[in-house]
Design an enzyme around this catalytic site. Structure first.
Site, PDB file in Angstrom:
ATOM      1  N   GLY A 257      63.432 -42.563   6.466  1.00 39.15           N
ATOM      2  CA  GLY A 257      64.455 -41.605   6.708  1.00 39.15           C
ATOM      3  C   GLY A 257      64.277 -40.379   6.055  1.00 39.15           C
ATOM      4  O   GLY A 257      63.212 -40.379   5.043  1.00 39.15           O
TER       5      GLY A 257
ATOM      6  N   CYS B 200      59.151 -47.292   3.611  1.00 37.05           N
ATOM      7  CA  CYS B 200      59.438 -45.993   3.250  1.00 37.05           C
ATOM      8  C   CYS B 200      60.892 -45.607   2.499  1.00 37.05           C
ATOM      9  O   CYS B 200      60.793 -46.116   1.589  1.00 37.05           O
ATOM     10  CB  CYS B 200      59.315 -44.912   4.388  1.00 37.05           C
ATOM     11  SG  CYS B 200      59.124 -43.164   3.884  1.00 37.05           S
ATOM     12  N   TYR B 201      61.690 -44.908   2.976  1.00 35.66           N
ATOM     13  CA  TYR B 201      62.860 -44.669   2.401  1.00 35.66           C
ATOM     14  C   TYR B 201      63.646 -45.974   2.366  1.00 35.66           C
ATOM     15  O   TYR B 201      64.434 -46.238   1.448  1.00 35.66           O
ATOM     16  CB  TYR B 201      63.872 -43.697   3.357  1.00 35.66           C
ATOM     17  CG  TYR B 201      65.175 -43.528   2.754  1.00 35.66           C
ATOM     18  CD1 TYR B 201      65.359 -42.577   1.765  1.00 35.66           C
ATOM     19  CD2 TYR B 201      66.397 -44.135   3.064  1.00 35.66           C
ATOM     20  CE1 TYR B 201      66.524 -42.108   1.192  1.00 35.66           C
ATOM     21  CE2 TYR B 201      67.624 -43.678   2.549  1.00 35.66           C
ATOM     22  CZ  TYR B 201      67.716 -42.788   1.682  1.00 35.66           C
ATOM     23  OH  TYR B 201      68.861 -42.561   1.106  1.00 35.66           O
TER      24      TYR B 201
ATOM     25  N   HIS C 174      53.816 -46.559   6.793  1.00 37.19           N
ATOM     26  CA  HIS C 174      54.513 -46.770   8.079  1.00 37.19           C
ATOM     27  C   HIS C 174      53.902 -47.898   8.786  1.00 37.19           C
ATOM     28  O   HIS C 174      52.635 -47.530   9.380  1.00 37.19           O
ATOM     29  CB  HIS C 174      55.010 -45.705   8.607  1.00 37.19           C
ATOM     30  CG  HIS C 174      55.927 -44.938   8.051  1.00 37.19           C
ATOM     31  ND1 HIS C 174      57.212 -44.912   8.629  1.00 37.19           N
ATOM     32  CD2 HIS C 174      55.918 -43.769   7.350  1.00 37.19           C
ATOM     33  CE1 HIS C 174      57.951 -44.073   7.960  1.00 37.19           C
ATOM     34  NE2 HIS C 174      57.229 -43.441   7.211  1.00 37.19           N
TER      35      HIS C 174
ATOM     36  N   GLU D 150      54.643 -49.221  11.582  1.00 33.79           N
ATOM     37  CA  GLU D 150      55.155 -49.235  12.827  1.00 33.79           C
ATOM     38  C   GLU D 150      54.232 -48.155  13.689  1.00 33.79           C
ATOM     39  O   GLU D 150      54.306 -48.427  14.880  1.00 33.79           O
ATOM     40  CB  GLU D 150      56.513 -49.075  12.754  1.00 33.79           C
ATOM     41  CG  GLU D 150      56.952 -47.523  12.894  1.00 33.79           C
ATOM     42  CD  GLU D 150      57.176 -47.555  11.224  1.00 33.79           C
ATOM     43  OE1 GLU D 150      56.563 -48.092  10.377  1.00 33.79           O
ATOM     44  OE2 GLU D 150      58.099 -46.558  10.761  1.00 33.79           O
TER      45      GLU D 150
ATOM     46  N   GLY E 224      67.110 -44.956  43.218  1.00 33.47           N
ATOM     47  CA  GLY E 224      65.679 -44.995  43.461  1.00 33.47           C
ATOM     48  C   GLY E 224      64.749 -44.916  42.221  1.00 33.47           C
ATOM     49  O   GLY E 224      63.762 -45.149  42.068  1.00 33.47           O
ATOM     50  N   GLY E 225      65.516 -44.343  41.204  1.00 30.00           N
ATOM     51  CA  GLY E 225      64.646 -44.298  39.753  1.00 30.00           C
ATOM     52  C   GLY E 225      64.716 -45.808  39.372  1.00 30.00           C
ATOM     53  O   GLY E 225      65.193 -46.636  39.948  1.00 30.00           O
ATOM     54  N   VAL E 226      63.711 -45.928  38.171  1.00 32.97           N
ATOM     55  CA  VAL E 226      63.384 -47.233  37.547  1.00 32.97           C
ATOM     56  C   VAL E 226      64.857 -48.098  37.279  1.00 32.97           C
ATOM     57  O   VAL E 226      65.036 -49.318  37.590  1.00 32.97           O
ATOM     58  CB  VAL E 226      62.513 -47.179  36.499  1.00 32.97           C
ATOM     59  CG1 VAL E 226      61.942 -48.574  36.053  1.00 32.97           C
ATOM     60  CG2 VAL E 226      61.296 -46.394  36.762  1.00 32.97           C
ATOM     61  N   ASP E 227      65.671 -47.401  36.531  1.00 36.68           N
ATOM     62  CA  ASP E 227      66.935 -47.991  36.035  1.00 36.68           C
ATOM     63  C   ASP E 227      67.701 -48.465  37.027  1.00 36.68           C
ATOM     64  O   ASP E 227      68.170 -49.766  36.858  1.00 36.68           O
ATOM     65  CB  ASP E 227      67.565 -47.079  35.040  1.00 36.68           C
ATOM     66  CG  ASP E 227      66.525 -46.461  34.001  1.00 36.68           C
ATOM     67  OD1 ASP E 227      65.182 -46.939  33.719  1.00 36.68           O
ATOM     68  OD2 ASP E 227      66.896 -45.302  33.071  1.00 36.68           O
ATOM     69  N   SER E 228      68.005 -47.684  37.882  1.00 36.68           N
ATOM     70  CA  SER E 228      69.152 -48.074  38.743  1.00 36.68           C
ATOM     71  C   SER E 228      68.389 -49.186  39.781  1.00 36.68           C
ATOM     72  O   SER E 228      69.054 -50.207  40.354  1.00 36.68           O
ATOM     73  CB  SER E 228      69.779 -46.875  39.680  1.00 36.68           C
ATOM     74  OG  SER E 228      68.811 -46.330  40.589  1.00 36.68           O
ATOM     75  N   SER E 229      67.102 -49.069  40.110  1.00 36.02           N
ATOM     76  CA  SER E 229      66.574 -49.964  41.003  1.00 36.02           C
ATOM     77  C   SER E 229      66.402 -51.552  40.431  1.00 36.02           C
ATOM     78  O   SER E 229      66.799 -52.262  40.963  1.00 36.02           O
ATOM     79  CB  SER E 229      65.216 -49.502  41.320  1.00 36.02           C
ATOM     80  OG  SER E 229      65.006 -48.422  42.019  1.00 36.02           O
TER      81      SER E 229
ATOM     82  N   LYS F  73      62.887 -48.981  27.964  1.00 32.07           N
ATOM     83  CA  LYS F  73      62.366 -48.798  29.180  1.00 32.07           C
ATOM     84  C   LYS F  73      61.081 -49.591  29.737  1.00 32.07           C
ATOM     85  O   LYS F  73      61.119 -50.253  30.792  1.00 32.07           O
ATOM     86  CB  LYS F  73      61.644 -47.225  29.261  1.00 32.07           C
ATOM     87  CG  LYS F  73      61.280 -46.765  30.762  1.00 32.07           C
ATOM     88  CD  LYS F  73      62.662 -46.253  31.136  1.00 32.07           C
ATOM     89  CE  LYS F  73      62.452 -45.572  32.372  1.00 32.07           C
ATOM     90  NZ  LYS F  73      63.548 -44.659  32.779  1.00 32.07           N
TER      91      LYS F  73
END
Ligand code: XMP
Length: 541
Positions: free
Chosen positions: A61, A88-89, A175, A177, A230-235, A397
């Site tokens: 942070g 870290c923090y 870090h 990650e 037609g986007g990924v999420d709604s599809s 995603k």
């Protein structure tokens, strides 16, 4: 605090102290096939106990532990008997609250370092005795709490990695990650698998099964409507719901006249013909174009399009209901018109993702605090009093994409680039007319096909053409021309919040530019946009 956990999985809780990397930690853990969940730093020890995580990670942070109002952990968490890794923090919190000494150095240390590993730490099992690590910290531990010992040191710190083996408390000043710590994944693996004893039970097939069960339980025999863009999420949401509840799902696809070339064909083919989803196609292009006539202000365009979408969607839902009544198939509408907010459709499905669900921690100096200016189709639930079904709200995603592939969606849908709700209208600077739309579509198709052919399409966040209201002089054959300009925008980004232009090969740029100038009538100049976000935005409007 919102948690979306499922009790059957191994689970790592990540306490967010405002680091720009918090979500990266969560994704890294999920890549290890272990479920992870981000919660605010101020979650209490009893709340954590209830959630029964196998382990806890404290994020970094931007604050110093001594700052006024700096986020502080409920220190009882260290006594729950659950393994904790402070990054870290997070390490500073651990040292500060357990009786160690932390000093504020007054400056942040950024950059690469080398960690010399002491013998015997489980965290560094199999990693040899030296590691490249990446630092970004302001505070520094100068004395360890009782029970802790050093597990690794760097040039600048004797306490770069520390541990209390007895209580299973671990701290890293660097870090693990980020990609700049090349073997960081193995450190996280050691923590998650060996110290926390998590099972690798977070897979997309198990997610699909569980998500279907959850949806069936939530909606019972009610009907669900989904705005399919037609986007990924709604599809993926559509495919998942279709698997879960079949014909109880109806999708509405609105052609607002601002779509890319052939978009309506692709969506109808994939969902109507292949998946046999109950799909209502609404061609409202003329309505939208009439509304946009003479409008040049970007915000006005967006508002008009957004409001009109709500109207069209509402009307389409009513039509669906009417069709249902006529078909006499569905009992709900006629029997109980008060059920749900909109006649027979009690539920609205949305492709909300996990990053939209995580409550962001507001700490000054946190680069993650960039304001998000766009949301999914705004206003629908409030106006229509639907209950929401959000089957992918647990997912990042990349996980949504995996789910899409497993459900049999084609690559052209699953890996497509994001496309804004107001469509090509925000890629035409100035007035949107049918002629200008047609020019932009042609140019956009060339950009997309060249990007795909060279394999660059899937490597970048977005690549598209923008039509500028700038005419300039050119020469074609022996003729002087005075035509329009296309700007090419090709950016890389993690989440659309920040972005940089892609250093695309000159040969590819040349091919795109040649083709647009030669093939698209009305264009005689192509320019390449070399601005990053911030200070620019990705879209031009
Ligand atoms: P900007 O232009 O703000 O865009 O840098 C960031 C990302 O968001 C997309 N975008 C939108 N998406 N509705 C959407 O669903 C919108 O109104 C909208 N405007 C921009 C943009 O394509 C980029 O990926």
């Amino acid at each position: 605090m919102e948690t979306v956990s499922s009790p059957v999985h191994s689970k790592i809780l990540i306490l967010d102290f405002g680091s720009q990397y918090t979500q990266v930690i969560a994704r890294r853990i999920r890549e290890l096939q272990v479920y992870s969940e981000v919660v605010r730093f101020d979650i209490s020890a009893p709340e954590i106990k209830q959630l029964q995580p196998n382990g806890i990670i404290l994020s970094g942070g931007p604050a110093s532990v001594y700052d006024k109002g700096a986020p502080q952990i409920d220190k009882e968490i260290f006594w729950l008997g659950i393994p904790v890794l402070g990054i870290c923090y997070g390490l500073m919190q651990m040292a500060h609250h357990l009786g160690g000494e932390v000093v504020f150095t007054g400056k942040r240390e950024y950059g690469a370092g080398t960690l010399q590993i002491s013998d015997g730490s489980q965290l560094f099992d199999g990693l040899g005795n030296q590691l490249d690590v990446w630092n970004s910290h302001g505070d520094e531990v100068t004395a360890l709490p009782k029970g802790f010992l050093t597990a690794g040191r760097t040039e600048s710190s004797n306490f770069a990695a520390v541990e209390d083996r007895e209580r299973k408390l671990y701290g890293l000043q660097f870090h693990p990650e980020v990609a700049h710590t090349p073997r960081g994944k193995e450190i996280l693996q050691n923590f998650v698998y060996h110290i926390c004893r998590c099972a690798m039970d977070w897979t997309m097939s198990s997610f699909i099964e569980e998500a279907c069960d959850r949806v069936r339980q939530q909606v019972s025999d009610e009907k669900v409507v989904l705005g399919l863009s037609g986007g990924v999420d709604s599809s993926v949401t559509a495919a998942l719901l279709h698997k879960a509840i079949g014909d109880q799902l109806s999708c509405i696809f609105v052609n607002n006249g601002l779509l890319r070339a052939r978009e309506e064909e692709i969506v109808q083919r994939v969902f109507g013909e292949n998946f046999h989803v109950c799909l209502k196609y609404v061609d409202a292009s003329e309505r939208f174009l009439a509304l946009l006539k003479g409008v040049t202000d970007p915000e006005t365009k967006r508002k008009l399009i957004g409001n009109e979408f709500i109207k069209v969607f509402q009307e389409a839902t009513e039509e669906l209901l009417e069709e249902d009544r006529r078909n006499g198939e569905r009992k709900l509408a006629a029997a109980s018109p008060s059920v749900g907010g909109h006649g027979g459709y009690k539920f609205l499905a949305q492709g909300t993702l996990y990053p939209d669900v995580i409550e962001s921690v507001s700490i000054e100096g946190n680069p993650a605090q960039v304001i998000k200016s766009h949301h999914n189709v705004g206003g629908l639930p409030e106006k229509m009093h639907f209950e929401l079904v959000e089957p992918v709200r647990q997912l990042f995603k990349d996980e949504v994409r995996q789910v899409g592939l497993q459900l049999g969606l084609p690559k052209e849908i699953v890996y497509r680039q994001p496309f804004p709700g107001p469509g090509l209208a925000v890629r035409i600077v100035g007035e949107v007319t049918p002629e200008r739309l047609s020019i932009l579509r042609e140019a956009d198709t060339i950009v997309q096909s060249e990007m795909e052919a060279s394999d660059w399409y899937y490597k970048v966040w977005q690549s598209f053409a923008v039509l500028l209201p700038v005419q300039s002089v050119g020469v074609m054959g022996d003729q002087r021309t005075y035509e329009n300009t296309i700007a090419l925008r090709i950016v890389e980004s993690q989440d659309g919040m920040t972005a940089d232009w892609v250093r695309i090969p000159y040969e590819l740029l040349a091919r795109i530019s040649n083709r647009i100038c030669n093939e698209v009538k009305g264009i005689n100049r192509v320019v390449f946009d070399i601005s990053s976000k911030p200070p620019s935005t990705i879209e031009w409007e």
